[in-house]
Scaffold this active site. Sequence first.
Site, PDB file in Angstrom:
ATOM      1  N   HIS A 121       3.433 -33.827 -80.150  1.00  0.00           N
ATOM      2  CA  HIS A 121       2.795 -33.610 -81.392  1.00  0.00           C
ATOM      3  C   HIS A 121       3.407 -34.316 -82.610  1.00  0.00           C
ATOM      4  O   HIS A 121       4.208 -34.883 -82.769  1.00  0.00           O
ATOM      5  CB  HIS A 121       2.431 -32.080 -81.973  1.00  0.00           C
ATOM      6  CG  HIS A 121       3.674 -31.089 -82.094  1.00  0.00           C
ATOM      7  ND1 HIS A 121       4.045 -30.460 -80.689  1.00  0.00           N
ATOM      8  CD2 HIS A 121       4.057 -30.924 -83.305  1.00  0.00           C
ATOM      9  CE1 HIS A 121       5.392 -29.662 -81.588  1.00  0.00           C
ATOM     10  NE2 HIS A 121       5.373 -29.869 -83.311  1.00  0.00           N
ATOM     11  N   GLY A 139      14.124 -28.784 -84.630  1.00  0.00           N
ATOM     12  CA  GLY A 139      12.763 -27.776 -84.632  1.00  0.00           C
ATOM     13  C   GLY A 139      12.087 -28.062 -83.985  1.00  0.00           C
ATOM     14  O   GLY A 139      11.198 -27.298 -84.827  1.00  0.00           O
TER      15      GLY A 139
HETATM   16  P1  5GP Z   1       7.305 -28.602 -84.440  1.00  0.00           P
HETATM   17  O1  5GP Z   1       8.250 -27.734 -85.233  1.00  0.00           O
HETATM   18  O2  5GP Z   1       7.479 -28.020 -82.889  1.00  0.00           O
HETATM   19  O3  5GP Z   1       7.386 -29.832 -84.452  1.00  0.00           O
HETATM   20  O4  5GP Z   1       5.543 -28.211 -85.031  1.00  0.00           O
HETATM   21  C1  5GP Z   1       5.084 -27.115 -84.005  1.00  0.00           C
HETATM   22  C2  5GP Z   1       3.589 -26.888 -85.549  1.00  0.00           C
HETATM   23  O5  5GP Z   1       2.910 -26.072 -84.500  1.00  0.00           O
HETATM   24  C3  5GP Z   1       4.622 -26.073 -86.694  1.00  0.00           C
HETATM   25  O6  5GP Z   1       4.938 -26.639 -87.981  1.00  0.00           O
HETATM   26  C4  5GP Z   1       3.833 -24.711 -86.599  1.00  0.00           C
HETATM   27  O7  5GP Z   1       3.472 -24.813 -87.974  1.00  0.00           O
HETATM   28  C5  5GP Z   1       2.718 -25.797 -86.115  1.00  0.00           C
HETATM   29  N1  5GP Z   1       1.643 -24.453 -85.519  1.00  0.00           N
HETATM   30  C6  5GP Z   1       1.887 -23.320 -84.783  1.00  0.00           C
HETATM   31  N2  5GP Z   1       1.917 -22.589 -83.881  1.00  0.00           N
HETATM   32  C7  5GP Z   1       0.146 -23.422 -83.980  1.00  0.00           C
HETATM   33  C8  5GP Z   1      -1.484 -22.970 -84.046  1.00  0.00           C
HETATM   34  O8  5GP Z   1      -1.177 -21.884 -83.231  1.00  0.00           O
HETATM   35  N3  5GP Z   1      -1.898 -23.396 -84.897  1.00  0.00           N
HETATM   36  C9  5GP Z   1      -1.901 -24.512 -85.274  1.00  0.00           C
HETATM   37  N4  5GP Z   1      -3.098 -25.199 -86.365  1.00  0.00           N
HETATM   38  N5  5GP Z   1      -0.524 -25.164 -85.795  1.00  0.00           N
HETATM   39  C10 5GP Z   1       0.830 -24.129 -84.911  1.00  0.00           C
END
Ligand code: 5GP
Length: 113
Positions: free
Chosen positions: A99, A92
């Site tokens: 991060h 996901g």
């Molecule tokens: P991944 O799905 O790649 O592990 O996590 C990406 C995370 O980034 C998600 O939990 C999503 O809610 C967060 N996210 C996406 N766009 C933004 C944004 O513009 N600002 C912040 N603070 N979080 C974001």
Amino acid sequence: MSCLFCRIAAGEIPASKVFEDADVLAFNDINPQAPTHVLVVPRRHIASLNDLTDEDDQIVGEVVRRAAAIAKTKGISESGFRTVFNTNREAGQTVFHIHLHLIGGRAMHWPPG
Ligand code: 5GP
Ligand code: ZN
């Protein structure tokens, strides 16, 4: 610069920051999955865990230790917290700048969905 988290690190896009130094930034997730949901990122762009090299050992260590330190300031060190790096499609991953999710403040299940 098209990477969302590079743009947040550069101050081009606002974020609710909880920590920053020269190497690491931490900010609240925009779509929190728990009372505490912080993203801890290196300022330097690394797309995913698949792209790590020996030279990244220090920054990965800093990111992990920073997550634990933030958990302590949030008061969830003892109750417990989860730290997750999602990598690629089946996990996901949606933002391709590594991060570490720091998630806590509620009970969680295992295995994850
Ligand atoms: P991944 O799905 O790649 O592990 O996590 C990406 C995370 O980034 C998600 O939990 C999503 O809610 C967060 N996210 C996406 N766009 C933004 C944004 O513009 N600002 C912040 N603070 N979080 C974001
Ligand atoms: Zn980036």
